[in-house]
Design a protein around this motif. Structure first.
Motif, PDB file in Angstrom:
ATOM      1  N   LEU A 186       5.147   9.653 -36.897  1.00  0.00           N
ATOM      2  CA  LEU A 186       5.120  11.093 -36.653  1.00  0.00           C
ATOM      3  C   LEU A 186       3.694  11.626 -36.492  1.00  0.00           C
ATOM      4  CD1 LEU A 186       7.793  11.943 -39.366  1.00  0.00           C
ATOM      5  CD2 LEU A 186       8.187  11.703 -36.905  1.00  0.00           C
ATOM      6  N   LEU A 187       2.753  10.703 -36.241  1.00  0.00           N
ATOM      7  CA  LEU A 187       1.361  11.082 -36.040  1.00  0.00           C
ATOM      8  C   LEU A 187       1.101  11.389 -34.569  1.00  0.00           C
ATOM      9  CD1 LEU A 187      -0.239   8.337 -38.294  1.00  0.00           C
ATOM     10  CD2 LEU A 187       0.004  10.766 -38.844  1.00  0.00           C
ATOM     11  N   ARG A 188      -0.010  12.077 -34.314  1.00  0.00           N
ATOM     12  CA  ARG A 188      -0.390  12.387 -32.939  1.00  0.00           C
ATOM     13  C   ARG A 188      -0.902  11.137 -32.230  1.00  0.00           C
ATOM     14  NH1 ARG A 188      -3.553  17.848 -34.749  1.00  0.00           N
ATOM     15  NH2 ARG A 188      -4.188  16.387 -36.363  1.00  0.00           N
ATOM     16  N   LYS A 189      -0.933  11.199 -30.916  1.00  0.00           N
ATOM     17  CA  LYS A 189      -1.347  10.055 -30.114  1.00  0.00           C
ATOM     18  C   LYS A 189      -2.754   9.605 -30.491  1.00  0.00           C
ATOM     19  CE  LYS A 189      -1.539   8.376 -25.350  1.00  0.00           C
ATOM     20  NZ  LYS A 189      -1.285   8.698 -23.926  1.00  0.00           N
ATOM     21  N   GLY A 190      -2.902   8.321 -30.768  1.00  0.00           N
ATOM     22  CA  GLY A 190      -4.203   7.734 -31.056  1.00  0.00           C
ATOM     23  C   GLY A 190      -4.665   7.825 -32.487  1.00  0.00           C
ATOM     24  N   GLU A 191      -3.938   8.524 -33.348  1.00  0.00           N
ATOM     25  CA  GLU A 191      -4.418   8.717 -34.724  1.00  0.00           C
ATOM     26  C   GLU A 191      -4.403   7.427 -35.553  1.00  0.00           C
ATOM     27  OE1 GLU A 191      -3.965  13.451 -35.635  1.00  0.00           O
ATOM     28  OE2 GLU A 191      -2.254  12.187 -36.131  1.00  0.00           O
ATOM     29  N   PRO A 192      -3.329   6.635 -35.546  1.00  0.00           N
ATOM     30  CA  PRO A 192      -3.388   5.387 -36.332  1.00  0.00           C
ATOM     31  C   PRO A 192      -4.511   4.470 -35.849  1.00  0.00           C
ATOM     32  CG  PRO A 192      -1.130   5.883 -35.705  1.00  0.00           C
ATOM     33  CD  PRO A 192      -2.007   6.820 -34.928  1.00  0.00           C
ATOM     34  N   GLU A 193      -4.686   4.399 -34.532  1.00  0.00           N
ATOM     35  CA  GLU A 193      -5.742   3.552 -33.972  1.00  0.00           C
ATOM     36  C   GLU A 193      -7.122   4.043 -34.398  1.00  0.00           C
ATOM     37  OE1 GLU A 193      -2.085   3.258 -31.451  1.00  0.00           O
ATOM     38  OE2 GLU A 193      -3.242   4.923 -32.282  1.00  0.00           O
ATOM     39  N   GLN A 194      -7.301   5.369 -34.479  1.00  0.00           N
ATOM     40  CA  GLN A 194      -8.592   5.901 -34.900  1.00  0.00           C
ATOM     41  C   GLN A 194      -8.883   5.573 -36.360  1.00  0.00           C
ATOM     42  OE1 GLN A 194      -9.194  10.182 -35.315  1.00  0.00           O
ATOM     43  NE2 GLN A 194     -11.227   9.999 -34.413  1.00  0.00           N
ATOM     44  N   VAL A 195      -7.877   5.655 -37.214  1.00  0.00           N
ATOM     45  CA  VAL A 195      -8.071   5.317 -38.625  1.00  0.00           C
ATOM     46  C   VAL A 195      -8.541   3.866 -38.760  1.00  0.00           C
ATOM     47  CG1 VAL A 195      -6.871   4.921 -40.818  1.00  0.00           C
ATOM     48  CG2 VAL A 195      -6.464   7.028 -39.547  1.00  0.00           C
ATOM     49  N   ILE A 196      -7.901   2.966 -38.030  1.00  0.00           N
ATOM     50  CA  ILE A 196      -8.282   1.550 -38.081  1.00  0.00           C
ATOM     51  C   ILE A 196      -9.687   1.354 -37.538  1.00  0.00           C
ATOM     52  CG2 ILE A 196      -7.774  -0.744 -37.149  1.00  0.00           C
ATOM     53  CD1 ILE A 196      -4.777   0.116 -37.197  1.00  0.00           C
ATOM     54  N   GLU A 197     -10.003   1.991 -36.406  1.00  0.00           N
ATOM     55  CA  GLU A 197     -11.318   1.831 -35.784  1.00  0.00           C
ATOM     56  C   GLU A 197     -12.425   2.360 -36.692  1.00  0.00           C
ATOM     57  OE1 GLU A 197     -14.581   1.153 -33.518  1.00  0.00           O
ATOM     58  OE2 GLU A 197     -12.577   0.264 -33.328  1.00  0.00           O
ATOM     59  N   VAL A 198     -12.263   3.571 -37.227  1.00  0.00           N
ATOM     60  CA  VAL A 198     -13.321   4.182 -38.028  1.00  0.00           C
ATOM     61  C   VAL A 198     -13.486   3.478 -39.369  1.00  0.00           C
ATOM     62  CG1 VAL A 198     -14.008   6.273 -39.274  1.00  0.00           C
ATOM     63  CG2 VAL A 198     -13.184   6.440 -36.924  1.00  0.00           C
ATOM     64  N   PHE A 199     -12.379   3.264 -40.065  1.00  0.00           N
ATOM     65  CA  PHE A 199     -12.515   2.782 -41.442  1.00  0.00           C
ATOM     66  C   PHE A 199     -12.575   1.254 -41.557  1.00  0.00           C
ATOM     67  CE2 PHE A 199     -11.089   7.120 -41.980  1.00  0.00           C
ATOM     68  CZ  PHE A 199     -11.999   7.557 -42.939  1.00  0.00           C
ATOM     69  N   ARG A 200     -11.740   0.544 -40.836  1.00  0.00           N
ATOM     70  CA  ARG A 200     -11.790  -0.917 -40.944  1.00  0.00           C
ATOM     71  C   ARG A 200     -12.929  -1.495 -40.115  1.00  0.00           C
ATOM     72  NH1 ARG A 200      -6.362  -3.889 -39.608  1.00  0.00           N
ATOM     73  NH2 ARG A 200      -5.859  -3.301 -41.760  1.00  0.00           N
ATOM     74  N   ASN A 201     -13.044  -1.058 -38.860  1.00  0.00           N
ATOM     75  CA  ASN A 201     -14.004  -1.685 -37.952  1.00  0.00           C
ATOM     76  C   ASN A 201     -15.422  -1.151 -38.119  1.00  0.00           C
ATOM     77  OD1 ASN A 201     -11.730  -2.982 -37.012  1.00  0.00           O
ATOM     78  ND2 ASN A 201     -11.573  -1.808 -35.126  1.00  0.00           N
ATOM     79  N   GLN A 202     -15.574   0.162 -38.348  1.00  0.00           N
ATOM     80  CA  GLN A 202     -16.908   0.735 -38.451  1.00  0.00           C
ATOM     81  C   GLN A 202     -17.429   0.788 -39.886  1.00  0.00           C
ATOM     82  OE1 GLN A 202     -17.134   4.520 -36.363  1.00  0.00           O
ATOM     83  NE2 GLN A 202     -15.987   3.743 -34.614  1.00  0.00           N
ATOM     84  N   MET A 203     -16.558   1.129 -40.837  1.00  0.00           N
ATOM     85  CA  MET A 203     -17.002   1.281 -42.223  1.00  0.00           C
ATOM     86  C   MET A 203     -16.667   0.077 -43.102  1.00  0.00           C
ATOM     87  SD  MET A 203     -16.363   5.292 -43.122  1.00  0.00           S
ATOM     88  CE  MET A 203     -17.344   6.555 -42.312  1.00  0.00           C
ATOM     89  N   ASP A 204     -16.008  -0.927 -42.507  1.00  0.00           N
ATOM     90  CA  ASP A 204     -15.666  -2.157 -43.229  1.00  0.00           C
ATOM     91  C   ASP A 204     -14.871  -1.870 -44.501  1.00  0.00           C
ATOM     92  OD1 ASP A 204     -15.632  -4.944 -43.515  1.00  0.00           O
ATOM     93  OD2 ASP A 204     -17.403  -4.922 -44.817  1.00  0.00           O
ATOM     94  N   ALA A 205     -13.941  -0.926 -44.390  1.00  0.00           N
ATOM     95  CA  ALA A 205     -13.128  -0.544 -45.545  1.00  0.00           C
ATOM     96  C   ALA A 205     -12.074  -1.604 -45.847  1.00  0.00           C
ATOM     97  CB  ALA A 205     -12.445   0.798 -45.284  1.00  0.00           C
ATOM     98  N   ASN A 206     -11.652  -1.625 -47.086  1.00  0.00           N
ATOM     99  CA  ASN A 206     -10.515  -2.443 -47.515  1.00  0.00           C
ATOM    100  C   ASN A 206      -9.261  -1.636 -47.167  1.00  0.00           C
ATOM    101  OD1 ASN A 206      -8.668  -4.084 -48.759  1.00  0.00           O
ATOM    102  ND2 ASN A 206      -9.597  -3.974 -50.795  1.00  0.00           N
ATOM    103  N   LEU A 207      -8.772  -1.801 -45.939  1.00  0.00           N
ATOM    104  CA  LEU A 207      -7.707  -0.958 -45.407  1.00  0.00           C
ATOM    105  C   LEU A 207      -6.408  -1.740 -45.248  1.00  0.00           C
ATOM    106  CD1 LEU A 207      -6.733   1.731 -44.049  1.00  0.00           C
ATOM    107  CD2 LEU A 207      -7.539   0.772 -41.882  1.00  0.00           C
ATOM    108  N   VAL A 208      -5.343  -1.191 -45.835  1.00  0.00           N
ATOM    109  CA  VAL A 208      -3.999  -1.742 -45.664  1.00  0.00           C
ATOM    110  C   VAL A 208      -3.253  -0.844 -44.690  1.00  0.00           C
ATOM    111  CG1 VAL A 208      -1.824  -2.324 -46.799  1.00  0.00           C
ATOM    112  CG2 VAL A 208      -3.999  -2.668 -48.015  1.00  0.00           C
ATOM    113  N   TYR A 209      -2.843  -1.414 -43.558  1.00  0.00           N
ATOM    114  CA  TYR A 209      -2.098  -0.650 -42.553  1.00  0.00           C
ATOM    115  C   TYR A 209      -0.620  -1.000 -42.681  1.00  0.00           C
ATOM    116  CZ  TYR A 209      -0.174   0.718 -38.023  1.00  0.00           C
ATOM    117  OH  TYR A 209       0.609   1.266 -37.044  1.00  0.00           O
ATOM    118  N   VAL A 210       0.205   0.027 -42.830  1.00  0.00           N
ATOM    119  CA  VAL A 210       1.643  -0.176 -42.994  1.00  0.00           C
ATOM    120  C   VAL A 210       2.382   0.436 -41.808  1.00  0.00           C
ATOM    121  CG1 VAL A 210       3.643   0.169 -44.489  1.00  0.00           C
ATOM    122  CG2 VAL A 210       1.352  -0.037 -45.502  1.00  0.00           C
TER     123      VAL A 210
END
Length: 325
Positions: free
Chosen positions: A72-96
């Motif tokens: 129910l998210l807007r277009k591109g929002e899940p991808e942005q979360v992954i890009e910013v936090f996992r790829n750019q900030m190297d976060a410990n991110l669990v995507y469900v």
């Protein structure tokens, strides 16, 4: 926790003040958490994103971010979360990926409040399941800000994590709890988050679920997502991004006759909504140039599957509300 903002707290209006606040909160989080792990429901909205960036700075991989994609998210929002936090900030991110789970639960549900309850309850269950998979979690971070304390008490219930079972026994970490929204945005900029995340317009907790009116279907939900993306793209191109408080599309659960490619069509209308407000208690309608409305209409009817008509909502609040459900 005191519900009163400290009188000594200076309004955060500049990057220098934001950096001082960040340094103070990094030290406070380290003192509170030590070497333990912290869990955060990362929606990608302004508050949770700023909390995530701040805690990554403080404790790095000991922050476990859980991003639940409920479809129910807007277009591109899940991808942005992954890009910013996992790829750019190297976060410990669990995507469900819980899209099917949510949409199956919502199938055939018409009443708006019932949809909200299902979405909220299911989010809690998914987050609880992910929380129980983690070892050594003792703290729960939340994007509580000062208006939440004033309006709804110490737990930010509309983030849907206030209903976690008591046996999890998490201690709360709320580094933004004395900030107003404009201050949160200044802090987010100072932490290096992208503008389109920091200055994201308000988005309801149930997401596009309350903009796909009536019973949610996958095809109509996708039409809402695609038409919304076109509206946002065109507003950005034409200088309305940041000028208009909130703008979005809505698709009701009925069809009308039209003509497409020389043939009779029976498809949905898309309703455009663009409003300005200071407190969300009242709202005025943005005077969108007619030529731009025509251009957006042409794009939506040509590019969005299942749509043959575009309408513009001229209703202020009152008598209408900002959202349709």
């Amino acid at each position: 926790m005191s519900n009163v903002r400290p009188e000594s707290m200076e309004r955060i209006t500049t990057e220098a003040l934001a950096q001082a606040f960040i340094a103070e909160q990094v030290a406070a989080v380290k003192a509170q958490v030590g070497d333990k792990k912290v869990l955060l429901a990362l929606s990608g909205g302004v508050d949770s994103s700023v909390v995530a960036a701040l805690l990554i700075k403080a404790i790095g991989k000991n922050l476990v971010c859980v991003h639940v994609n409920h479809g129910l998210l807007r277009k591109g929002e899940p991808e942005q979360v992954i890009e910013v936090f996992r790829n750019q900030m190297d976060a410990n991110l669990v995507y469900v990926d819980a899209v099917d789970r949510f949409l199956d639960k919502l199938a055939g549900v018409v009443e708006p409040e019932q949809k909200r309850k299902i979405i909220g309850a299911e989010f809690i269950r998914v987050f609880e399941e992910e929380a129980r998979k983690q070892d050594g979690i003792e703290f729960l971070a939340q994007g509580t800000i000062y208006p939440d304390i004033l309006e709804s008490g110490p737990v930010k219930a509309h983030h849907n994590v206030g209903g976690l079972p008591e046996d999890l026994k998490f201690e709360l970490v709320e580094p933004l709890k004395f900030l107003f929204k404009d201050e949160v945005r200044v802090v987010g900029k100072a932490l290096g988050l992208p503008d389109n995340m920091v200055f994201r317009q308000p988005f309801p907790g149930p997401g596009l679920g309350v903009r796909c009116l009536g019973a949610i279907t996958r095809d109509r939900l996708e039409a809402v997502r695609e038409s919304d993306a076109i509206l946002r793209e065109e507003f950005a191109k034409n200088g309305l991004e940041g000028k208009v408080w909130q703008y979005f599309t809505v698709i009701p659960d009925f069809k009308s006759v039209g003509v497409k490619d020389g043939k009779r069509s029976f498809e949905w209308p898309v309703i455009l909504r663009a409003v300005n407000t200071k407190d969300a208690m009242t709202a005025t309608v943005e005077d969108v140039p007619f030529a731009l409305l025509q251009h957006i209409t042409a794009r939506i009817t040509a590019e969005v599957k299942g749509v043959n008509r575009v309408l513009f909502d001229l209703t202020p609040k009152p008598t209408g509300t900002i959202e349709w459900e």
